[in-house]
Design a protein around this motif. Structure first.
Motif, PDB file in Angstrom:
ATOM      1  N   MET A   1     -34.459  23.134 -30.575  1.00 32.23           N
ATOM      2  CA  MET A   1     -33.958  24.267 -29.391  1.00 32.23           C
ATOM      3  C   MET A   1     -34.151  23.913 -28.102  1.00 32.23           C
ATOM      4  O   MET A   1     -33.223  24.061 -27.300  1.00 32.23           O
ATOM      5  CB  MET A   1     -34.733  25.368 -30.140  1.00 32.23           C
ATOM      6  CG  MET A   1     -34.263  26.925 -29.286  1.00 32.23           C
ATOM      7  SD  MET A   1     -32.483  26.996 -29.773  1.00 32.23           S
ATOM      8  CE  MET A   1     -32.074  28.227 -28.418  1.00 32.23           C
ATOM      9  N   LYS A   3     -34.180  20.979 -26.678  1.00 34.45           N
ATOM     10  CA  LYS A   3     -33.339  20.012 -26.553  1.00 34.45           C
ATOM     11  C   LYS A   3     -32.125  20.627 -25.825  1.00 34.45           C
ATOM     12  O   LYS A   3     -31.565  20.228 -24.931  1.00 34.45           O
ATOM     13  CB  LYS A   3     -33.192  19.332 -27.508  1.00 34.45           C
ATOM     14  CG  LYS A   3     -32.532  18.033 -27.142  1.00 34.45           C
ATOM     15  CD  LYS A   3     -32.078  17.020 -28.246  1.00 34.45           C
ATOM     16  CE  LYS A   3     -31.100  17.731 -29.462  1.00 34.45           C
ATOM     17  NZ  LYS A   3     -30.970  17.051 -30.543  1.00 34.45           N
ATOM     18  N   TYR A   4     -31.449  21.581 -26.591  1.00 35.07           N
ATOM     19  CA  TYR A   4     -30.388  22.315 -26.211  1.00 35.07           C
ATOM     20  C   TYR A   4     -30.383  22.892 -25.065  1.00 35.07           C
ATOM     21  O   TYR A   4     -29.383  22.898 -24.253  1.00 35.07           O
ATOM     22  CB  TYR A   4     -29.642  23.253 -27.373  1.00 35.07           C
ATOM     23  CG  TYR A   4     -29.632  22.226 -28.638  1.00 35.07           C
ATOM     24  CD1 TYR A   4     -28.728  21.129 -28.879  1.00 35.07           C
ATOM     25  CD2 TYR A   4     -30.561  22.547 -29.721  1.00 35.07           C
ATOM     26  CE1 TYR A   4     -28.455  20.529 -29.975  1.00 35.07           C
ATOM     27  CE2 TYR A   4     -30.443  21.667 -30.853  1.00 35.07           C
ATOM     28  CZ  TYR A   4     -29.275  20.545 -30.932  1.00 35.07           C
ATOM     29  OH  TYR A   4     -29.280  19.959 -31.937  1.00 35.07           O
ATOM     30  N   ILE A   6     -32.151  22.231 -22.333  1.00 35.85           N
ATOM     31  CA  ILE A   6     -32.334  21.393 -21.728  1.00 35.85           C
ATOM     32  C   ILE A   6     -30.743  20.638 -21.194  1.00 35.85           C
ATOM     33  O   ILE A   6     -30.576  20.610 -19.998  1.00 35.85           O
ATOM     34  CB  ILE A   6     -33.266  20.181 -22.058  1.00 35.85           C
ATOM     35  CG1 ILE A   6     -34.580  20.737 -21.796  1.00 35.85           C
ATOM     36  CG2 ILE A   6     -33.143  18.792 -21.038  1.00 35.85           C
ATOM     37  CD1 ILE A   6     -35.806  19.832 -22.319  1.00 35.85           C
ATOM     38  N   TYR A   7     -30.120  20.413 -22.228  1.00 41.31           N
ATOM     39  CA  TYR A   7     -28.627  19.711 -22.134  1.00 41.31           C
ATOM     40  C   TYR A   7     -27.953  20.868 -21.406  1.00 41.31           C
ATOM     41  O   TYR A   7     -27.342  20.596 -20.236  1.00 41.31           O
ATOM     42  CB  TYR A   7     -28.053  19.679 -23.537  1.00 41.31           C
ATOM     43  CG  TYR A   7     -28.449  18.526 -24.159  1.00 41.31           C
ATOM     44  CD1 TYR A   7     -28.451  17.288 -23.416  1.00 41.31           C
ATOM     45  CD2 TYR A   7     -27.994  18.186 -25.508  1.00 41.31           C
ATOM     46  CE1 TYR A   7     -28.575  15.992 -23.884  1.00 41.31           C
ATOM     47  CE2 TYR A   7     -28.151  16.931 -26.015  1.00 41.31           C
ATOM     48  CZ  TYR A   7     -28.321  16.052 -25.266  1.00 41.31           C
ATOM     49  OH  TYR A   7     -28.569  14.501 -25.876  1.00 41.31           O
ATOM     50  N   LEU A   8     -28.038  22.142 -21.761  1.00 35.83           N
ATOM     51  CA  LEU A   8     -27.327  23.303 -21.188  1.00 35.83           C
ATOM     52  C   LEU A   8     -27.587  23.431 -19.419  1.00 35.83           C
ATOM     53  O   LEU A   8     -27.101  23.484 -18.638  1.00 35.83           O
ATOM     54  CB  LEU A   8     -27.436  24.442 -21.969  1.00 35.83           C
ATOM     55  CG  LEU A   8     -26.502  24.732 -22.898  1.00 35.83           C
ATOM     56  CD1 LEU A   8     -26.701  25.983 -23.729  1.00 35.83           C
ATOM     57  CD2 LEU A   8     -25.058  24.381 -22.680  1.00 35.83           C
ATOM     58  N   SER A  11     -26.269  20.357 -17.519  1.00 32.06           N
ATOM     59  CA  SER A  11     -24.722  20.835 -17.332  1.00 32.06           C
ATOM     60  C   SER A  11     -24.561  21.843 -16.285  1.00 32.06           C
ATOM     61  O   SER A  11     -23.826  21.666 -15.443  1.00 32.06           O
ATOM     62  CB  SER A  11     -24.145  21.259 -18.832  1.00 32.06           C
ATOM     63  OG  SER A  11     -22.865  21.753 -18.588  1.00 32.06           O
TER      64      SER A  11
END
Lengths: 283, 405
Positions: A1, A3-4, A6-8, A11
């Protein structure tokens, strides 16, 4: 969770970066006049000093979209004013995808029409956007509220009768002078020499001329250029087009008066910037 | 493996072989000049010449037909088209014969008239309008292509660049994309909610996706395969998923033997297989950051020869470009699907997700743009089949070796 998230966030970080970059690089208090490289046809994008977006004609394909993408920030999907000089395919075609993809607030055109498929498509797109045309006539004025003013020079109301035949829609092109401080640009549509010679009498101090009708043989006269004497002429024309535009007649005329001439087929898109005192061409 | 298991698979293979032999030996025969009409899916990219283009199409499960048609007909990988014309049979010097159709009638984007699908197309059109009125033409076209396989909105120049760089398959809603996304959704949900619930939500997501993609058979197959295998993966041991994958593939082949030579089927099968086993080979690099990258690389390693055969012979840069851009596909598909969903529920939220996808889209566009400049001067032509076989034997032996340890 984690990780996502951090990705967002990454972005989001990038898109904020792009937001700031475009916000700064595409915003200034100058007038930008871009003659888009759309091949054979006309498409002129104008950013007013306060950042309003104006489009004069759309060219004969959807290349105008690239031009808009390049000059408008990604979040700005609104064209404040769309002007169609006259309904020939090489001016109207690109406006259809613009209507589909952008929100267009006002539409101004010449009181004439055509029976072509692309014209019907355009009218359909106009209807879907909920726009009703306002017709431009001689002496009309568009004040953008930020120092930029457009004076409509043509058509005159009685020209509608004079050039009624459908083959003569060129002659009913909306002709306007854009004035910002001392800077003046003349946008001519496809009107031919008969009309151009009539409007030129009252004009003075034109800096930039959009050469009438892609530099065709019947667009300009010696009298016209002698009167006008712009310092820069721009020809919107496609590479090796089947009409032979621009003609050597027009080019010779321009060089006779030593007018610097830029062509979209050779020089690509032409961007003219003015602060109201002087103007320069973006390299 | 236990003996009973070996016996079971030998039995399955035997049944399948009989089915395939019977199927392929009972095919229709054709005569010269015969008037034919058939619906088929475009499986490769057309070759363009100055005044015409040629393309191999599947006439039936075993026969291909070479069609020649005008260049203004737009034919894309993955599209369904209806073709009718008079068949020509050319006999080659070698004695073999090929079927050709010269300037047949082609109905592009052919869809069966189905009222149930009308609603789906309506939804689909709404999504297209939403995407293209909020993003620039290239970004919105790319997004629609990647997420739903819709290619009509891509500017022609950029489409050309995509073709030249050999990444056409990512905008074709292929089986591989669906497989990658189902894996992505399953592991995403499983990482923060209960497993059973995660499976339920993922299945909902995948069904929504296949509906918007128009229930294309290749996507439905890939979705079914993904759902079964990744559910097994989350619920049980790795070995279970291998068996479910093999049995699912067996059932699909048994029902429709023509899948044996279907690119989409091959892609979803190999991608699923790769996603199950190859990540283990990278275990030592695995952490929460590399994970999705490894997922993508795994799918790519498993499908590479198939990709090269079908798409890669256009450019030597294809492998490199694929390596650079493929990791953006799962996040883009997920962001795109969420944005599509919210265009009906709450438009501003849809806009937020579209904006979040922009950095990925810009990256994709730049990579394709840079490599497209190099053109397609160096082609890999006639990629040898023996290499493909050797490649997979090598891959399987590495995996077996790893698991023996």
């Amino acid at each position: 969770m984690k990780k996502y998230i951090i990705y967002l966030s990454l972005s989001l970080f990038f898109i904020l970066g792009i937001f700031l970059y475009q916000g700064f690089s595409l915003r200034d208090a100058n007038l930008h006049l871009v003659v888009c490289d759309v091949g054979q046809g006309d498409a002129i994008y104008i950013k007013t000093p306060s950042g309003k977006d104006v489009l004069v004609d759309g060219g004969g394909n959807d290349k105008v979209l690239d031009c808009l993408t390049k000059h408008m920030p990604f979040w700005d999907r609104t064209i404040e004013l769309m002007i169609l000089t006259h309904p020939d395919a090489d001016h109207i075609t690109g406006l259809v995808p613009v209507l589909q993809r952008y929100s267009v607030l006002h539409f101004v055109t010449s009181k004439t029409s055509k029976e072509t498929g692309i014209y019907k498509k355009f009218i359909q797109a106009l209807r879907e956007e909920g726009l009703t045309p306002k017709y431009a006539f001689l002496n009309d004025k568009i004040d953008f509220g930020d120092g930029l003013i457009s004076d409509v020079l043509w058509p005159s109301p009685d020209a509608l009768d004079e050039f009624k035949s459908p083959a003569r829609v060129n002659e009913l092109s909306v002709i306007q002078v854009l004035a910002f401080g001392k800077f003046k640009a003349l946008l001519t549509g496809d009107a031919q020499v008969k009309v151009q010679d009539r409007i030129v009498g009252s004009l003075s101090g034109i800096d930039v001329l959009k050469v009438p009708h892609h530099g065709s043989k019947t667009g300009m006269s010696d009298y016209y250029l002698n009167k006008l004497r712009p310092s820069l002429a721009v020809i919107s024309v496609g590479k090796s087009n089947r009409y032979g535009h621009p003609t050597s007649f027009s080019l010779d005329l321009l060089s006779k008066y030593a007018i610097k001439t830029l062509r979209t087929d050779r020089d690509g898109e032409v961007e003219i910037i003015s602060d109201g005192k002087s103007y320069w061409i973006k390299e | 493996m236990k003996n009973s298991l070996i016996f079971f698979y030998v039995f399955l293979i035997l049944i399948l072989s009989i089915r395939l032999i019977l199927f392929y030996s009972n095919q229709k025969t054709y005569t010269q000049g015969e008037k034919i009409s058939f619906v088929t899916q475009v499986n490769s990219n057309p070759k363009e010449y100055s005044s015409y283009q040629t393309l191999y199409l599947k006439l039936d499960p075993i026969n291909k037909v070479l069609i020649k048609t005008d260049t203004d007909k737009k034919l894309f990988y993955g599209d369904y088209i209806k073709v009718s014309g008079n068949l020509d049979i050319l006999v080659l010097n070698s004695g073999a014969h090929i079927f050709t159709l010269n300037y047949p009638q082609i109905e592009a984007n052919f869809r069966e008239n189905n009222p149930a699908l009308a609603l789906v197309y309506n939804i689909r059109q709404k999504i297209i309008n939403n995407f293209r009125s909020n993003l620039d033409p290239i970004s919105s076209g790319l997004m629609l292509g990647i997420v739903f396989g819709i290619k009509e909105n891509l500017p022609k120049d950029f489409l050309q660049s995509i073709q030249v760089t050999g990444v056409m398959h990512v905008i074709a809603a292929s089986g591989m994309n669906v497989t990658m996304v189902s894996a992505f959704l399953f592991y995403l949900f499983a990482s923060f909610i209960k497993r059973q619930l995660a499976i339920f939500f993922s299945i909902l997501g995948i069904v929504f996706y296949t509906a918007i993609a128009g229930f294309e058979p290749s996507i439905v197959r890939a979705a079914v395969m993904g759902i079964i295998v990744f559910s097994a993966q989350i619920l049980g041991r790795q070995q279970y998923s291998l068996h479910t994958l093999l049995i699912t593939a067996f059932l699909m082949l048994f029902v429709s033997p023509e899948l044996l030579f279907n690119t989409g089927f091959a892609l979803s099968f190999t991608a699923t297989f790769g996603l199950l086993y190859i990540p283990d080979l990278f275990k030592r690099f695995q952490n929460s950051f590399t994970e999705s990258f490894i997922t993508t690389i795994s799918a790519q390693i498993a499908t590479m020869p198939i990709l090269i055969i079908n798409f890669g012979n256009y450019s030597v840069f294809s492998i490199l470009v694929n390596g650079l851009v493929l990791w953006t596909i799962p996040p883009l598909m997920v962001l795109g699907a969420i944005a599509a969903f919210f265009s009906f529920v709450f438009a501003p939220l849809s806009l937020l997700f579209l904006y979040l996808s922009l950095p990925f889209l810009y990256f994709f566009e730049s990579v394709v743009g840079v490599f497209a400049q190099f053109g397609n001067t160096l082609n890999i032509k006639n990629f040898p089949l023996s290499f493909v076989i050797a490649y997979y034997l090598f891959l399987i032996s590495i995996i077996l070796f790893k698991f023996k340890k």
